[in-house]
Every structure is written in structure tokens, then in C-alpha cells.
Write a protein that holds these residues in place. Structure first.
Motif, short mmCIF file in Angstrom:
data_model
loop_
_atom_site.label_atom_id
_atom_site.label_comp_id
_atom_site.label_asym_id
_atom_site.label_seq_id
_atom_site.Cartn_x
_atom_site.Cartn_y
_atom_site.Cartn_z
N LEU A 20 -23.67 -43.94 -93.28
CA LEU A 20 -23.43 -43.06 -92.14
C LEU A 20 -22.36 -43.68 -91.25
O LEU A 20 -22.47 -44.83 -90.84
N LYS A 21 -21.32 -42.90 -90.99
CA LYS A 21 -20.22 -43.37 -90.13
C LYS A 21 -20.29 -42.64 -88.80
O LYS A 21 -20.22 -41.41 -88.74
N ILE B 138 -10.85 -44.60 -96.60
CA ILE B 138 -11.47 -43.81 -95.53
C ILE B 138 -11.18 -44.54 -94.22
O ILE B 138 -11.69 -45.63 -94.00
N GLY B 139 -10.36 -43.98 -93.40
CA GLY B 139 -10.03 -44.67 -92.15
C GLY B 139 -8.98 -43.92 -91.36
O GLY B 139 -8.72 -42.73 -91.61
N ASP B 140 -8.37 -44.62 -90.42
CA ASP B 140 -7.37 -43.99 -89.55
C ASP B 140 -6.14 -43.61 -90.37
O ASP B 140 -5.55 -44.45 -91.07
N ASN C 71 -20.14 -36.94 -91.69
CA ASN C 71 -20.00 -38.39 -91.62
C ASN C 71 -20.98 -39.13 -92.53
O ASN C 71 -21.06 -40.36 -92.49
N LEU C 72 -21.73 -38.40 -93.33
CA LEU C 72 -22.69 -39.03 -94.25
C LEU C 72 -22.05 -39.12 -95.64
O LEU C 72 -21.69 -38.12 -96.25
N ILE C 73 -21.90 -40.36 -96.10
CA ILE C 73 -21.26 -40.62 -97.39
C ILE C 73 -22.32 -41.05 -98.39
O ILE C 73 -23.15 -41.92 -98.09
N LEU D 26 -26.25 -48.34 -95.01
CA LEU D 26 -25.26 -48.89 -94.09
C LEU D 26 -24.98 -47.90 -92.97
O LEU D 26 -24.76 -46.72 -93.22
N LEU D 27 -24.96 -48.42 -91.75
CA LEU D 27 -24.53 -47.65 -90.59
C LEU D 27 -23.24 -48.28 -90.09
O LEU D 27 -23.22 -49.44 -89.66
N LEU D 28 -22.16 -47.53 -90.16
CA LEU D 28 -20.86 -48.03 -89.74
C LEU D 28 -20.50 -47.41 -88.39
O LEU D 28 -20.42 -46.19 -88.25
#
Length: 708
Positions: A627-628, A578-580, A617-619, A646-648
Motif C-alpha cells: 500500500l502506497k 513506480i515513482g515521480d 494505491n494498492l499494489i 509493506l506500507l510505503l
């Protein structure tokens, strides 16, 4: 059949000193033993050892075991002291003991700036520290970086600079399985770095200023000028970027112009050793020098010329070449080894190759104990020892009458022998094994040797431009053939076994397996077979345990990738990225920051990830909620707050944690590599006031959380 394997200990008394020295170096690095204890152990054992020489012979014989133990303690203590004193941070004059961000430094460039993709780079020694209007003489080395458009490009070796910009301590990325760059730099005596934007006003002061005068040594200037002259000859006569880069690396170990893709091809096919200057190159130089100075052996000449002039000329040539090649550990090891051979030859004494290797390693580790961790140092000794032990037995597998075929088989025997002890070390460091190494070495080893000889010839006749141009074109053609062959071999299916992961203990056990089976096959010894089986059993047990741990692993990793978002969920041996999205296309960044973790954890991409749910954005994974936030969002206050494990935080969103705390109950906040540093400093204050734990990957490295 009497082979060296069983007699190494007897034939190489220096091994009895080398092994305790290595033990002392390792113990000191990992456990930081106090120097007072080491000095007491060293002096006590030295006095006891010397005392033994005054004891009658028969009494000394009875106490030989005690004498051996004292000698062992002596060299363990010596190794520990060498390790402690070589650490630049323990030096009383190290600049880091008095440095702060208000200090200025006077430094001297140790090399000409090297042009990189986006900057210039050079190492510099720290000579003076200016603090509170006082100058302090200091020691230490730093790395200087500068933009290409700055005045940094006009300076050279020996230039003195005044630096006012604060230094940054060298840090690791902190990603799982990542390269320990901080330790690597420390072993080179480098602890800090600075990026200079140029000698232009930056606020009220300049970031650096070029001082008048230079600080050069005649010897280093001679070496630099010689290297520059050789590079100039090669660049004037060899065409093609790949061909030129390889020619520079082959002759003098200059690797700044090497094509990265080409180096990877050589690594993937098992012939990267031809690029690194090693015993192969020194052996050719030694052969050339002995042939050139052979006339000094004529009987008509003065015996003094035979006894001293010839070895002096040979050793001078060997060491000059070693210095021109950058004095790398593999080069110095070979230079020491050939020095022992030349001196032994001069005194008509044929020394054991095992003793020569042990002595050279002992001397090198006394010069720099941290070379013990150098991969080239390890592979160089393992390869030479493996060839010495196994080459002749492997060569005698077949009897071939045809001289050409016999020569080809001899080359393959050398290649096979070298792999026996180097494979475990290579797998441990590089996590791969080239399956086509026999085919590539068959051409690369003799061809690279011939190219090296041609390059030496090119330097000799460089004053004749037409002939030099012809030789240069011929060398370019030979290198093109070798490069093309290597690249085509790499494209073959199943040419590389990649993604291998073993621990250092597993690597040692694999070496034990090879040594045990070799001892059994060559000496017909059942003990060797038993030791090999025991080592193999230990390897299988450790390997099985590591796979069980991998299958039971459930983690979330937030990687430290500068200016990028990179997150992975791991379930057993599967991962979900999960990312760019552009990270998936950038091979260099992905291989440097993320691939080591995937190799370490033995994971592959998941087709179907169970227990994974995502709503915007909630995993949700198992019972964990993540939450990202990567853009500005507003949340309504709730009477019953939503719990978050976790809050990212990614990017540069407009975020107020005091308002966020009205909606969520956050257990942990993580700022990834895409967050700007200036904004993180404000967010940290908000989190501290709310007593929310924080983790900034740019400062602390990757964040790892269990998902069980």
C-alpha cells in the motif's frame, strides 16, 4: 624473441616488496587486524631478516626460502600498519573522538571556496574543539557548504572560522550499486560535513563566525598564488566556457569549470585520460626540461654542473608542475617514475622500467595506502604497464615505410596496447567500453599534447598582451576542434557499449586472460595459453552464475532519492518503475541514484509485467500486497484486518498509525526520500508503540524486499 613479460619478476625486485605491501593494506582494511599483532609480526620478521645477514653465505643460501617468507611477512605487516595509522579515525587527536552537537569548532580553510550550482564548497581542517569551556587541539578535515548569498563568498584559503552548527557525518545513499562516497571521503581524511546558511543569527547563536587573522603556510600560499595566476592568464586569453574549462584541466588539473556534458562525451569515447593530468603530461614536461637544460651537458662546463645542476633543475620543474596540478596520484606516480629515470640517468645506470614502476608504487602506497583504491591510480599503472609490455609487439605487426603513416600506426599501437590491461578495470568501475577509442585517440592524444605545449608558451609570454591574446585565440580554436571531433564521434551509432557489469574477481580473471594470451603470442609458450584458457573458463562460469541469479531475481526496491519517490519492481531482468514522473526526465539524478542499481541487476524496462495488479494505491505482486500512501486518506475500521506486507509512505500526508492499524495489519513500514524528517520522527514513535518495523531510506539507505 625475448620480451619483458617473462622477465618482469627478475627485472623488478621491488615487486617482491610491493605485492606483500598491497596484501597487507587490503587485509587490514577488510579484517581490521589488531595493531599489536601487526607490530609483533613486523618486529619479529625484521629481526629474523637482519639476522640472516650475519649467517655464513652458504648457510644463508640454504635458508633463502625462509628469508623470503620473513620479508613477505614484514611487508604484509607494514602494509597493515600503514593502512591502520592512515585512517584518521584511529588518530588520538581526531576531533570525532570528543565531538558532540553541543561542541564548537575552530577550522581553517584549506582552499579557496569553489562555486557550485547552488552553493560554495571548501575543505577545512579542524584545529580546535571547544567543549564545556575548554579548548582541545584536534585533527581532521570537514567539508563546508554555504549558500551563495552568505558572507562565505568573501573568504579565502587560510581563513579561520568558528562553527557552532552541528556537523553531519558523511553517509552513502545506500542505493544498490551506488558510489561509496563515505569510503571515498574517508580515504581523503574527510569524515563530516556541514551546511552553513551564513554568519547571521540562527536562533540564539551564529552558525559561523569569521575569526581575525589567517593560518597560511608560505609553501601552500605559493602554490595557491601560482595556480591563481595561471588560471588568471588562461581566463583572460581563452574564450568559450567549454574551451576554457578544458584548458584549465589540461594544464594544471583544475576541473571545477569543466562542462559535465563534455566530460561525459570524453568518457564515452575513451579519451577522458587526456583531461586528467597523467604520465602523458609529465612526459611532455620532462621532454621540455631536458631540452631546455641540454646546454648544461656541454663538455666545456664543470662536471659538477653536468652531474648535479641539470637533474636538480629537471626534478624541481617536474615536482613544481606536479604540485601545481594538485598532486593527484597519477601525477605523483609519474613524478616518482621520472625522478627514478633522471637519477638513474645521472649515475649512468639505466634501470628497468618495471622496477621503476614498482618502486614508485611502493613509495606512493607508503605515503597513502588508500591510493590503492583510487581509480586513476589503478588505470595509470595498468596503462603504463600495458604499453611497456604490448606496445612494441603490436607495433611490429606491420612494417610501414612512409614515416607519416608509420607515426600514425605507432600512435594506434600505443592506444591498443594501453587498452589491453585497462579495459577490465574500466568496465569494473564505469560499466562501459568505448568502441571508437581508436578513432578518438588518433586525434585527441597528439592534439591535446600540442595544446598543452601551447598553454605553457602562453604562460611564458603572458606579459606581452597582444601576443598572448593571439596564442589564446589559437588555443581556443584547437580545443574547439578537439571538442567538436569528440562530440561527433560520440553521436555515431554503436559508439559505446554501456551497461556492462562485472565483479572484481571477473575483472581480475579478464586481466589474467589478457596476460596469458599475450604471454602465449609473444613467447610462444603453451603455459600462457593454458593459463589464459583457465582464466577465461573461470570468467565464463562466474558470468553464467551471475546471469542465472539475475534471471531468478524478484525484488522491490525503494530508492533513497532526496525529496523524491522512486520505487522499482524487478522480475528477472525486467523492471517496472513506480515513482515521480520527473525522475524519468532528470538524467543527472536518475543516473546517480537509480542507474547503478539497474546496471548491477542487469535489468531493462518491462513492456508487460506479469502477476502485477494495481488498484489505486494498492499494489499486488505474486502473493505480496503493498500500500502506497502519498496523500491524506481515512480508512474505516474492520473486524478482519487487511494484511499488508509493506506500507510505503511518501510525501507529507496527514497520517495516524494507531487508526491505520484498525484497518490494516502491517508487517513493514518504509518512509521514502520525499517524507519530511520532522514528521518521520513523530511517525516513528507511533510505529514503535505499535511494534511495527520501520525503515527510513534517508537514514538507512534503499529498502530492498524479496517478492518471492
Amino acid at each position: 624473441m625475448s620480451l619483458p613479460v617473462i622477465h618482469i619478476w627478475k627485472k623488478a625486485p621491488f615487486i617482491r616488496f610491493l605485492l606483500p605491501l598491497i596484501a597487507g593494506i587490503i587485509l587490514q582494511w577488510h579484517f581490521q587486524i589488531q595493531t599489536g599483532v601487526l607490530w609483533i609480526a613486523l618486529c619479529t620478521s625484521a629481526i629474523i631478516t637482519v639476522t640472516f645477514f650475519f649467517i655464513p653465505f652458504f648457510e644463508r643460501y640454504k635458508l633463502s626460502a625462509v628469508c623470503g617468507m620473513e620479508a613477505t611477512v614484514l611487508f604484509i605487516a607494514l602494509g597493515g600498519l600503514l593502512s591502520w595509522y592512515k585512517n584518521i579515525r584511529h588518530d588520538q587527536d581526531w576531533f570525532g573522538k570528543n565531538y558532540n552537537n553541543e561542541s564548537s569548532l575552530v577550522v581553517t580553510l584549506l582552499e579557496d571556496p569553489v562555486e557550485k550550482t547552488r552553493s560554495y564548497k571548501a575543505n577545512a581542517s579542524v584545529d580546535l574543539l571547544i567543549k564545556n569551556d575548554s579548548c582541545i587541539k584536534t585533527k581532521g578535515t570537514i567539508i563546508l557548504y554555504s549558500k551563495k548569498d552568505s558572507s562565505f563568498s568573501g573568504i579565502e584559503y587560510g581563513t579561520r572560522l568558528l562553527i557552532t552548527k552541528p556537523l553531519q557525518e558523511i553517509k552513502n545513499s545506500g542505493n544498490p550499486g551506488g558510489f561509496d562516497y563515505k569510503r571515498y571521503s574517508l580515504f581523503q581524511g574527510v569524515t563530516h560535513q556541514v551546511y552553513l546558511r551564513g554568519s547571521v543569527p540562527s536562533g540564539k547563536e551564529n552558525e559561523f563566525e569569521i575569526l581575525p587573522g589567517t593560518n597560511k603556510t608560505l609553501f601552500q600560499q605559493f602554490i595557491n598564488n601560482s595556480r591563481s595566476k595561471v588560471l588568471g592568464i588562461l581566463r583572460n586569453n581563452i574564450k568559450g566556457e567549454k574551451e576554457l574549462g578544458l584548458a584549465e584541466a589540461l594544464l594544471i588539473g583544475y576541473k571545477d569549470d569543466l562542462d559535465k556534458t563534455l566530460v561525459q562525451s570524453y568518457s564515452n569515447t575513451g579519451v577522458v585520460h587526456v583531461i586528467a593530468i597523467s604520465g602523458l603530461h609529465l612526459g611532455l614536461i620532462y621532454w621540455l626540461l631536458t631540452w631546455f637544460f641540454k646546454p648544461l651537458q656541454k663538455r666545456k662546463l664543470n662536471p659538477i654542473a653536468i652531474g648535479w645542476l641539470r637533474p636538480i633543475f629537471i626534478l624541481t620543474g617536474l615536482w613544481l608542475f606536479s604540485l601545481l596540478a594538485g598532486a593527484q596520484p597519477s601525477v605523483l606516480r609519474s613524478a616518482f617514475m621520472f625522478t627514478c629515470i633522471v637519477l638513474g640517468d645521472s649515475f649512468a645506470r639505466k634501470s628497468s622500467i618495471y622496477n621503476t614502476l614498482a618502486l614508485s608504487a611502493l613509495l606512493l602506497l607508503c605515503i597513502n595506502p588508500y591510493w590503492l583504491w583510487d581509480v586513476g591510480f589503478q588505470l595509470s599503472y595498468a596503462a603504463v604497464l600495458s604499453i611497456v609490455i604490448f606496445m612494441q609487439p603490436i607495433y611490429h605487426w606491420f612494417y610501414i615505410k612512409n614515416k607519416t603513416l608509420d607515426f600514425i600506426w605507432k600512435l594506434n599501437a600505443v592506444t591498443i596496447a594501453a587498452q589491453i590491461l585497462t579495459v577490465p578495470i574500466g568496465i569494473y568501475h564505469f560499466h562501459q567500453f568505448p568502441l571508437n577509442f581508436l578513432f578518438t585517440n588518433l586525434l585527441a592524444v597528439p592534439l591535446s599534447s600540442f595544446i598543452l605545449l601551447d598553454e605553457i608558451l602562453l604562460c611564458i609570454i603572458s606579459f606581452i598582451p597582444p601576443l598572448a591574446a593571439f596564442i589564446g585565440q589559437f588555443i581556443s580554436w584547437l580545443i574547439w576542434i578537439m571538442n567538436s571531433y569528440i562530440e561527433r564521434i560520440e553521436m555515431l551509432p554503436f559508439s559505446l557499449w554501456d551497461g556492462l557489469q562485472i565483479s572484481i574477481l571477473q575483472a581480475i580473471l579478464l586481466v589474467g586472460v589478457a596476460a596469458g594470451f599475450g604471454f602465449w603470442l609473444m613467447e610462444k609458450s603453451k603455459a600462457g595459453f593454458k593459463y589464459a584458457l583457465a582464466a577465461l573458463f573461470g570468467f565464463v562460469v562466474l558470468r553464467t552464475v551471475s546471469f542465472i541469479e539475475a534471471n531468478n531475481r524478484q525484488q522491490l526496491i525503494v530508492y533513497n532519492v532526496p525529496q523524491k519517490t522512486a520505487i522499482e519492481l524487478i522480475d528477472g531482468r525486467k523492471y517496472l518503475f513506480i515513482g515521480d514522473p520527473d525522475l524519468l526526465a532528470d538524467d543527472f539524478v536518475r543516473n546517480f541514484h537509480i542507474k547503478p542499481s539497474r546496471v548491477l541487476h542487469r535489468i531493462e524496462p518491462a513492456i508487460d509485467f506479469e502477476n502485477y495488479r494495481r488498484q489505486e494505491n494498492l499494489i499486488s505482486y505474486n502473493d505480496k500486497k503493498i500500500l502506497k500512501i502519498n496523500e491524506t486518506k481515512y480508512f474505516s475500521p474492520l473486524k478482519e484486518k487487511i494484511p499488508l506486507d509493506l506500507l510505503l509512505v511518501s510525501g507529507n500526508p496527514k497520517l495516524y498509525f494507531n487508526k491505520l492499524a484498525e484497518t490494516f495489519s502491517v508487517k513493514q513500514v518504509v518512509f521514502d526520500g520525499s517524507c519530511p524528517a520532522w514528521k518521520i520522527s513523530f511517525w516513528k514513535k507511533d510505529c514503535d508503540s505499535l511494534k511495527i518495523p520501520i525503515h527510513d531510506v534517508s537514514e538507512k539507505g534503499a529498502f530492498v524486499m524479496s517478492l518471492r
